[in-house]
Each structure stands twice: as C-alpha cells, then as structure tokens.
Scaffold this active site. Structure first.
Site, PDB file in Angstrom:
ATOM      1  CE  LYS A   1      -0.587   0.191   5.033  1.00 20.91           C
ATOM      2  NZ  LYS A   1       0.145   1.446   5.258  1.00 20.91           N
ATOM      3  CB  THR A   2       3.961   2.296   1.776  1.00 23.02           C
ATOM      4  OG1 THR A   2       3.395   1.985   3.059  1.00 23.02           O
ATOM      5  CG2 THR A   2       4.770   3.576   1.900  1.00 23.02           C
TER       6      THR A   2
ATOM      7  CD  GLN B   1      -3.698  -5.196   8.295  1.00 20.82           C
ATOM      8  OE1 GLN B   1      -2.723  -5.091   9.042  1.00 20.82           O
ATOM      9  NE2 GLN B   1      -3.605  -5.010   6.986  1.00 20.82           N
TER      10      GLN B   1
ATOM     11  CG  ASP C   1      -0.935   4.718   5.156  1.00 23.86           C
ATOM     12  OD1 ASP C   1      -1.544   3.737   4.682  1.00 23.86           O
ATOM     13  OD2 ASP C   1       0.198   4.633   5.659  1.00 23.86           O
ATOM     14  CD  GLU C   2      -2.153   1.486   8.419  1.00 21.33           C
ATOM     15  OE1 GLU C   2      -3.213   0.830   8.397  1.00 21.33           O
ATOM     16  OE2 GLU C   2      -1.025   0.962   8.412  1.00 21.33           O
TER      17      GLU C   2
ATOM     18  NE  ARG D   1       1.063  -7.765  11.253  1.00 21.86           N
ATOM     19  CZ  ARG D   1       0.795  -6.972  10.236  1.00 21.86           C
ATOM     20  NH1 ARG D   1       1.623  -6.001   9.922  1.00 21.86           N
ATOM     21  NH2 ARG D   1      -0.284  -7.142   9.492  1.00 21.86           N
TER      22      ARG D   1
END
Length: 687
Positions: free
Chosen positions: A34-35, A252, A218-219, A622
């Site tokens: 995503k970044t 998330q 973002d997020e 993770r």
C-alpha cells in the site's frame, strides 16, 4: 519480502496509481504494497497530472510512517527537492499547522500551548477532586472518546447512563473551560478544533481546500469520527469533484477502544456515491500457509468487502500450535525454541518477534529470555524521559530556556505545590489571552492586580523571579569551577524547589526513594554532560545548552537503528511491522479473544469478538516465513493458577494437512537441548 519489485507493479496497484477521476478507496490487504501505491501516486500527481507539491497532502498515523513516506517519494521524483514542499504528516501535525494559522478564529493566541497527557492528568485530578488513578484515567478516556466523536460536554451529560458517566461529563465541561482559560489545547483538540473551524467558517475552509487540492489517507480504517469529518470537510466544496485516495484494510481495524470506527468505510460509500473501490490482494510478505491461516480466521467475520490474500512465496514452513502446561513453561519453551531455530537458520535475533495480547504477559517471557541470554527490546515500553519525576525536573529546565513554554510553566509552578491553584491559573490564562502573551509574561502585566488577590499573585511573582535568576545564571558559561557552571546552578535549583521533600510527602517511602534515585541519576548525568563528559579537553556546557540537548534527545529517542534483538510487542503495537519468524503466545479464551465485560449486551459482545479476531489476523500476518502459536492449560493470576481453554481462533485457522498441530508440548531439558544442538551441527544448514 513485503513489497513488489522496484521496477514493476501488479495490475490492481497500477489501477490505483493511475485512477484520477474522483474519490478512490484502495482496500490494501496486509503486505500488499500500500505504501508503494501512495508514493507512486504522489509522484504521478506531480510529474504527469500537473499538481504542485504544495497542493498535495498525505496523512498517516505515526511520525515514523510519514518520514519514511516522504523519503520514498523523494527517491521517485526527478527533482527530489520537490518532496520537501509536500504535506506528509500525521493528522495531528496537520491539525497543529491549521490551528497555528487560524488561531484567532478560535479565540486562541498564536502561541497557544499543547498539553501532554501528564499535564492533562494533573488537571483532571484537580477537577475531579480524587487521587484514584484508575478513576482519573477512566475520565480521561471518556473525554477523549467524546472529543473524537464530536460530542460536547452538555450532550455527554444529557446522554449519561449512570452517575459515573455524569460525573465524567461534568469534569469534561470544567476541563474544556479550563483549557480555554489556559489558552491551551490537548491532543484530541488538534483535530476537533479544525473540524469546528471548518464547519463554522467557510472562508477558512475554502482557503485550506485551495491549498490542499489532493488528499491521500493511509490506514483509513483507523480513522475516528473526528478524523473522517476533517477529511470530508477538506475535500468537499468549491464546486469541484472530491479528489482523494483513501488506503486501508477493514480486516485490520483494531482500534475501536480509542475511538476508531470501521463504520467510516461504510460511510465513505454513502457520502461519495462515485467512489472507486480497488482491491490489493497479492501479498508480498508471507508464505501460502500463513496466508491460508489468516484468510480462514478472518472469514468468520462479516465482510464489508470480499478480499482473499494470496502469495507467490510457496507453501513455507508448517505452522505449529503448542499446548503448554502453564505460562512459565510457555516462556521457557519459546526462549529455547527461538535459540535453536536461530542457530539452525543462521538468523539474526532481530528476525524474531514474540507477540502477545497484553503487556502483563511480557514479564515471565523476559525472565526466560534473560536466562537464555537472548537480547530483546520491548515495543511501547516507557521512555526514561517519560517518567513523571524526570518530566517534572525537565519542566524547570524548559522554562529556564523558554519562558513562553506554557505547559512547562503550569507543571513547574504547581510541582511542588506553592499555593498556585486552578483558580489562579485560570485568571492568569485570561490575562494572557487578553495580552496575547505567555503565562509567564502575564504575571508581570499591568492590570493583573484586578484579576488576582495579593495572596494569589505573590507566589506567582516569587516563582517567576526565581526562574529569572536561574535563567541569568544558566546562560553564563563560566570557567570550570566557577559559581555559575551547570552543576552548581542545577544543585541550587534542586535545593530551592525542595523536590525530595515533595516526593516523600506525596508517595510512600519506597516509591519516593525510587523516584528520588531516578532524579539523582538524571541530574548526575546532566552534570557529566555539562562538564563535557569524561574527556579533559571536552567543551563545558552551560545549563541552557544542556536543556537544548535534552529537548533534542527526547524528540529523537527511538530513532536509532534497531539493535540485533528479539522484538517483544503487543499485537496492537506490532501493526505495520513484519518479521521473518513470529511466536504468537497466550492464544487462549479470555486473553485472545480478551474476556471483556461479561455483562455487556449481545451486540456489543459480537462486535468485540470481531475486533479480537481482526487482532488475531494482524498477528498471523506479521509473519513472513514461520509462525509458532502457543497456549496454556493454566495460567498464573495473582497467586493462583486458573484453568485456560484454547482460543476459538486456533480452531478457525483450519490448518492444512502437514501443518503440525500437537496438543502437548514436553519440556526440553538442558540435556535434551544439548543433544538437539549437537544434532543440528551434524546436518546441513537450512537456507
């Protein structure tokens, strides 16, 4: 493993980067790059779509993420210097920028103060007339949720369900009035006040819409009501199509407890019916086995958007699930297995993470890691400079260095107590607001005698005279051994404020002794720094120079490169991170999922379990190459052992055939461990 190759993007990533026809929601699964999408899109906006960097804003939730994003954008641009003109920041940093420029519209002076959580804690303690820390924190938590939900004090009081909530609402009303009198804001106000400004002042809103013409968030799933309203106010208006890209993952969303709401994803589709939705489902982080476990767990939650992660990294190592007798055995087994696994893989300690639901689980694991001589770091641990007693002393140093530092003034003038109470500070804040000056300067302003009685004004002026004298001495370098070197000024300051007596008056002897020792260690460290360290030729520093050094250290602390050590972390703190090898411990009913309030309504219970399941999903994703999960049959609580059951989430993983699912774990003795290591030495190393 977590990003696409530098010279290519997959089809959904390209679609997300290239879409410029209006509002866009990018559903980015864990490890899906995503970044990369955000940074590439910003580069495209500048180099292909004619946007000037100063008209683009990218908002995220941590300073670290913002810094990394800006660095990556600079590398993508033909002219890297253009990245400096972007607004790449947290929501709160943008809020500060807006408030600094629009302060007069909100009745604030340009140099308003931002109160930290400790300052606010003390204020709530005074307003609630209690020293019960749990009560104070509950009130602080309630006020934060109200502010983030854009609920004012009167509405909170009207909707209170019991006397405890009504009391919190009454404190909330006084708290807001007191902050206003102090010409101060708290952390939540940094977003709430810009929202109130843009709702009521069309001129200010239009100005910022013209300034920031394309917004990236973002997020997005972590936004609360207030943050979403700020985004909405900044992209709607001026008679133009809303231009923004929100990037997030509904799977998330794990921060409901601090006000984040997954409802913002639903609301986005309602408020922006032309919303383009693009899914990123290819995972560049984890193996197929790990993703299968994550997908099958999260499939038990109702879905806002269907999304299934997949990977080209192959099957990978089997996932193991171990049943332990108790938490001590669990900690020992994790330490021994981690040590053996690292030896076998020729891995670094920093390749490993031990994740858990709550901080209380860390202590027993720390003991086992120390016993095995395994280095570790703990995410979210308290900084040395965050200790209350150290912050008390630093507040004096900050004020000596900068008399406009209002939060430092409030903390120093009230710690230790010197007859300056809330009413005095409120009156002083009113004077500071009228004169548009600092609280310190207001003490000497004409007309203050009409606001404060002599008994209130005298201790204020005595305190400010004291600070002025220290500042005069602190700014003189003086040769080593003179009366004005840093050590002497510091000793005189500590003697005059009588901080040791204050500690013993405020805490029991054991606590006071520990806190005073911390202060002695801190002041001794400052003195050594003032002498230039241990080298004879090192340059001596005066107290002002030392204060600036400490301020810089508190800002930069934690930005050094990560050491070669195992990362211990709560699941919440691990979000956004990745590790080759993960141990997920304490996966039991009552811990993960957390037991919560047994008397809560059924719909609340259901929502809590769904969020806990998302937390499990975050933990699983993770891991890049291997995942070890453990749970205990009994766990020590207080001085007793209580029975535990395996978490429902383990069953929901539906591990594939070939994944190990043992029900028992035998303790590895030192002799067994030695034999295992000898066997490992005799076989080829794994890659």
């Amino acid at each position: 493993m977590s990003s696409a190759p530098a010279n290519m993007m997959n089809a959904p990533q390209r679609e997300a980067v290239n879409y410029m026809d209006g509002p866009c929601l990018v559903l980015a699964g864990a490890g899906s790059g995503k970044t990369r999408v955000i940074t590439q899109k910003i580069a495209r906006l500048i180099e292909h779509c004619g946007y000037e960097p100063r008209h683009i804003a990218a908002l995220t939730f941590t300073n670290k993420a913002a810094l990394e994003m800006q660095e990556r954008i600079a590398k993508l641009l033909k002219e890297p210097k253009q990245a400096k003109h972007l607004t790449v920041s947290t929501f709160h940093s943008l809020g500060v920028k807006i408030l600094r420029q629009e302060a007069r519209h909100l009745g604030l002076k340009d140099r308003f103060s931002i109160m930290d959580s400790d300052d606010c804690f003390s204020l709530v303690q005074d307003l609630s007339a209690t020293t019960d820390k749990q009560v104070i924190r509950r009130i602080q938590g309630a006020m934060s949720l109200w502010k983030n939900g854009l609920i004012d004090a009167d509405t909170a009081l009207k909707n209170a369900v019991d006397e405890e909530e009504a009391q919190a609402a009454r404190v909330y009303r006084s708290y807001v009035a007191t902050l206003s009198a102090y010409q101060a804001v708290d952390f939540d106000d940094l977003i709430r006040l810009p929202v109130e400004l843009f709702r009521s002042n069309e001129e200010a809103r239009d100005k910022w819409q013209r300034r920031l013409r394309y917004l990236l968030v973002d997020e997005y799933q972590d936004t609360n009501t207030c943050q979403y309203e700020l985004v909405k106010l900044m992209v709607t208006g001026l008679g133009k199509k809303p231009m923004f890209t929100a990037v997030g993952d509904d799977d998330q969303a794990i921060y409901a407890w601090r006000g984040a709401t997954i409802e913002n994803l639903k609301t986005l589709q309602v408020d922006f019916p032309d919303l383009k939705v693009i899914k990123l489902e290819q995972n560049y982080r984890s193996t197929t086995r790990i993703l299968h476990a994550a997908n099958t767990v999260i499939a038990n939650n109702p879905k806002l958007f269907d999304k299934v992660l997949w990977s080209e990294h192959g099957q990978g190592d089997p996932i193991t699930v171990m049943a332990m007798e108790d938490d001590e055995q669990e900690a020992d087994q994790v330490a021994i297995m981690l040590s053996a696994h690292r030896f076998d893989r020729r891995a670094k300690f920093s390749d490993y993470a031990i994740l858990y639901r709550g901080n209380h689980q860390a202590r027993v694991i720390e003991k086992s890691l120390r016993r095995e001589r395994i280095p570790y770091t703990i995410s979210g641990g308290q900084s040395y400079f965050d200790r209350a007693e150290i912050k008390d002393i630093i507040s004096y140093l900050r004020l000596i260095a900068n008399q406009d530092d209002d939060p430092a003034f409030i903390r120093a003038v009230t710690t230790p107590k010197r007859g300056v109470g809330q009413a005095t500070l409120e009156a002083l804040g009113t004077v500071a607001g009228q004169w548009q000056c600092s609280l310190f300067e207001a003490v000497y302003k004409g007309g203050i005698e009409a606001k404060l009685a002599d008994r209130q004004l005298l201790p204020l002026r005595q305190f400010c005279d004291f600070i002025n004298q220290l500042e005069s001495r602190a700014s003189r370098p003086g040769p080593s051994g003179s009366g004005d070197n840093a050590a002497t000024v510091l000793d005189d300051m500590m003697k005059d404020i009588n901080y040791e007596a204050y500690l013993y008056d405020s805490f029991d002897d054991r606590q006071a002794q520990g806190k005073w020792q911390n202060v002695l260690d801190f002041t001794q460290w400052l003195k050594e720094k003032g002498r230039g360290g241990k080298e004879r030729d090192a340059e001596e520093k005066n107290l002002l120079e030392l204060t600036q050094m400490v301020a810089l250290m508190t800002m930069l602390e934690g930005k050094d490169e990560d050491p070669d050590a195992v990362r211990m972390s709560t699941l919440h703190a691990s979000k956004g991170l990745e590790f080759p090898h993960v141990f997920l411990v304490g996966v039991e009913e009552g811990i993960l999922p957390h037991k919560g309030d047994p008397d809560a309504p059924a719909d609340t219970l259901g929502a809590r379990i769904e969020e806990e399941r998302r937390l499990m999903y975050v933990g699983i994703t993770r891991a890049q190459r291997s995942l070890q999960i453990s749970w205990c049959k009994k766990r020590k609580r207080a001085r007793e052992h209580v029975h535990c059951d395996m978490s429902r989430f383990i069953k929901e993983m539906k591990l594939n055939e070939g994944d190990a699912l043992p029900t028992e774990a035998e303790t590895i003795t030192p002799q067994d461990r030695l034999a295992n290591l000898k066997a490992l030495l005799q076989k080829p190393r794994a890659n």
